[in-house]
Design a protein around this motif. Sequence first.
Motif, PDB file in Angstrom:
ATOM      1  N   GLU A 224       0.850  -1.195   0.000  1.00 12.47           N
ATOM      2  CA  GLU A 224       0.000   0.000   0.000  1.00 12.47           C
ATOM      3  C   GLU A 224       0.885   1.244   0.000  1.00 12.47           C
ATOM      4  O   GLU A 224       1.886   1.320   0.712  1.00 12.47           O
ATOM      5  CB  GLU A 224      -0.874  -0.022   1.262  1.00 12.47           C
ATOM      6  CG  GLU A 224      -2.005   0.957   1.200  1.00 12.47           C
ATOM      7  CD  GLU A 224      -2.919   0.787   2.394  1.00 12.47           C
ATOM      8  OE1 GLU A 224      -3.161   1.796   3.061  1.00 12.47           O
ATOM      9  OE2 GLU A 224      -3.364  -0.358   2.653  1.00 12.47           O
ATOM     10  N   TRP A 225       0.521   2.199  -0.817  1.00 12.39           N
ATOM     11  CA  TRP A 225       1.284   3.450  -0.883  1.00 12.39           C
ATOM     12  C   TRP A 225       0.966   4.307   0.344  1.00 12.39           C
ATOM     13  O   TRP A 225      -0.174   4.340   0.794  1.00 12.39           O
ATOM     14  CB  TRP A 225       0.918   4.214  -2.163  1.00 12.39           C
ATOM     15  CG  TRP A 225       1.500   3.546  -3.381  1.00 12.39           C
ATOM     16  CD1 TRP A 225       0.988   2.484  -4.053  1.00 12.39           C
ATOM     17  CD2 TRP A 225       2.714   3.881  -4.030  1.00 12.39           C
ATOM     18  NE1 TRP A 225       1.788   2.117  -5.092  1.00 12.39           N
ATOM     19  CE2 TRP A 225       2.864   2.977  -5.106  1.00 12.39           C
ATOM     20  CE3 TRP A 225       3.693   4.847  -3.825  1.00 12.39           C
ATOM     21  CZ2 TRP A 225       3.955   3.015  -5.965  1.00 12.39           C
ATOM     22  CZ3 TRP A 225       4.772   4.891  -4.687  1.00 12.39           C
ATOM     23  CH2 TRP A 225       4.907   3.980  -5.731  1.00 12.39           C
ATOM     24  N   PRO A 226       1.975   4.990   0.880  1.00 13.50           N
ATOM     25  CA  PRO A 226       1.722   5.840   2.059  1.00 13.50           C
ATOM     26  C   PRO A 226       0.871   7.056   1.695  1.00 13.50           C
ATOM     27  O   PRO A 226       0.814   7.476   0.542  1.00 13.50           O
ATOM     28  CB  PRO A 226       3.122   6.276   2.507  1.00 13.50           C
ATOM     29  CG  PRO A 226       4.008   6.059   1.336  1.00 13.50           C
ATOM     30  CD  PRO A 226       3.374   5.013   0.477  1.00 13.50           C
TER      31      PRO A 226
ATOM     32  N   SER B  89       5.595  12.110   5.015  1.00 14.49           N
ATOM     33  CA  SER B  89       6.857  12.263   4.290  1.00 14.49           C
ATOM     34  C   SER B  89       7.888  11.204   4.696  1.00 14.49           C
ATOM     35  O   SER B  89       8.699  10.772   3.877  1.00 14.49           O
ATOM     36  CB  SER B  89       7.428  13.665   4.491  1.00 14.49           C
ATOM     37  OG  SER B  89       7.695  13.895   5.856  1.00 14.49           O
ATOM     38  N   GLU B  90       7.860  10.773   5.939  1.00 10.71           N
ATOM     39  CA  GLU B  90       8.824   9.761   6.388  1.00 10.71           C
ATOM     40  C   GLU B  90       8.583   8.435   5.661  1.00 10.71           C
ATOM     41  O   GLU B  90       9.513   7.785   5.184  1.00 10.71           O
ATOM     42  CB  GLU B  90       8.701   9.580   7.900  1.00 10.71           C
ATOM     43  CG  GLU B  90       9.816   8.738   8.498  1.00 10.71           C
ATOM     44  CD  GLU B  90       9.737   8.656  10.007  1.00 10.71           C
ATOM     45  OE1 GLU B  90       9.789   7.514  10.508  1.00 10.71           O
ATOM     46  OE2 GLU B  90       9.602   9.701  10.659  1.00 10.71           O
ATOM     47  N   ALA B  91       7.345   8.023   5.549  1.00 12.31           N
ATOM     48  CA  ALA B  91       6.997   6.788   4.859  1.00 12.31           C
ATOM     49  C   ALA B  91       7.319   6.905   3.372  1.00 12.31           C
ATOM     50  O   ALA B  91       7.806   5.952   2.749  1.00 12.31           O
ATOM     51  CB  ALA B  91       5.530   6.465   5.068  1.00 12.31           C
ATOM     52  N   LEU B  92       7.054   8.088   2.793  1.00 14.78           N
ATOM     53  CA  LEU B  92       7.375   8.300   1.385  1.00 14.78           C
ATOM     54  C   LEU B  92       8.888   8.196   1.140  1.00 14.78           C
ATOM     55  O   LEU B  92       9.340   7.654   0.144  1.00 14.78           O
ATOM     56  CB  LEU B  92       6.878   9.658   0.907  1.00 14.78           C
ATOM     57  CG  LEU B  92       5.372   9.748   0.598  1.00 14.78           C
ATOM     58  CD1 LEU B  92       4.959  11.196   0.358  1.00 14.78           C
ATOM     59  CD2 LEU B  92       5.038   8.914  -0.623  1.00 14.78           C
TER      60      LEU B  92
ATOM     61  N   LEU C 193      10.853   5.534  -1.208  1.00 14.16           N
ATOM     62  CA  LEU C 193      11.741   6.042  -2.240  1.00 14.16           C
ATOM     63  C   LEU C 193      13.094   5.306  -2.157  1.00 14.16           C
ATOM     64  O   LEU C 193      13.657   4.914  -3.176  1.00 14.16           O
ATOM     65  CB  LEU C 193      11.942   7.553  -2.095  1.00 14.16           C
ATOM     66  CG  LEU C 193      12.803   8.220  -3.149  1.00 14.16           C
ATOM     67  CD1 LEU C 193      12.206   8.017  -4.533  1.00 14.16           C
ATOM     68  CD2 LEU C 193      12.970   9.689  -2.850  1.00 14.16           C
ATOM     69  N   GLU C 194      13.600   5.095  -0.961  1.00 13.58           N
ATOM     70  CA  GLU C 194      14.847   4.366  -0.783  1.00 13.58           C
ATOM     71  C   GLU C 194      14.713   2.920  -1.284  1.00 13.58           C
ATOM     72  O   GLU C 194      15.613   2.402  -1.919  1.00 13.58           O
ATOM     73  CB  GLU C 194      15.262   4.377   0.696  1.00 13.58           C
ATOM     74  CG  GLU C 194      15.937   5.640   1.141  1.00 13.58           C
ATOM     75  CD  GLU C 194      16.324   5.585   2.616  1.00 13.58           C
ATOM     76  OE1 GLU C 194      16.672   4.484   3.109  1.00 13.58           O
ATOM     77  OE2 GLU C 194      16.263   6.635   3.251  1.00 13.58           O
ATOM     78  N   GLN C 195      13.570   2.309  -0.982  1.00 12.30           N
ATOM     79  CA  GLN C 195      13.366   0.930  -1.442  1.00 12.30           C
ATOM     80  C   GLN C 195      13.329   0.864  -2.964  1.00 12.30           C
ATOM     81  O   GLN C 195      13.846  -0.061  -3.554  1.00 12.30           O
ATOM     82  CB  GLN C 195      12.050   0.385  -0.880  1.00 12.30           C
ATOM     83  CG  GLN C 195      12.157  -0.032   0.569  1.00 12.30           C
ATOM     84  CD  GLN C 195      10.841  -0.632   1.058  1.00 12.30           C
ATOM     85  OE1 GLN C 195       9.764  -0.223   0.627  1.00 12.30           O
ATOM     86  NE2 GLN C 195      10.950  -1.611   1.955  1.00 12.30           N
ATOM     87  N   CYS C 196      12.728   1.864  -3.573  1.00 12.10           N
ATOM     88  CA  CYS C 196      12.690   1.893  -5.038  1.00 12.10           C
ATOM     89  C   CYS C 196      14.088   1.948  -5.589  1.00 12.10           C
ATOM     90  O   CYS C 196      14.415   1.293  -6.551  1.00 12.10           O
ATOM     91  CB  CYS C 196      11.886   3.086  -5.525  1.00 12.10           C
ATOM     92  SG  CYS C 196      10.119   2.920  -5.332  1.00 12.10           S
TER      93      CYS C 196
END
Length: 156
Positions: free
Chosen positions: A139-141, A146-149, A153-156
């Motif tokens: 599920e997208w945050p 912003s912390e979850a985003l 982003l790091e995982q991507c």
Amino acid sequence: FDSMPPARYKETMSTILVWIQQAETKLSMPQVAVAEYEIMDQRIRELKALQSSLQEQQKGLNYLNITVEDMSRKAPAEVSQRYRSEIEVILGRWKKLSTQLVEHCQKLEELMTKLQRFQNDIKTLKKWMAEVDVFLKEEWPALGDSEALEKQLEQC
């Protein structure tokens, strides 16, 4: 009479010729591209057994060679030449067979190594694809998180 081959010579000659014919038949089987490691492994075992058999037959070939040399010293020139040409043909076939056997083994071992590497790469790729699939289905945050985003982003 001294120039006549002993009975053992004729028996050994017959045995060697039959063995060479059988080995040539086995090696002349068309090589097919095989993607199954087990089939390739079975073929390499057959080739190794043939190599072992080749070494066992070497004694008979050595005997023939020595016997021809002995007969050549005692026999008239035309008889001597006949036996020499006969053994030269056999030695030629033997050498060609030995070379082919080594080449087939080396090629098959190389192909088996490549196939093993390829299969390992496929496993790694499938594992990675499964991980990516899980990630993409997460599920997208929410837009304000912003912390979850940032983590995503790091995982991507």
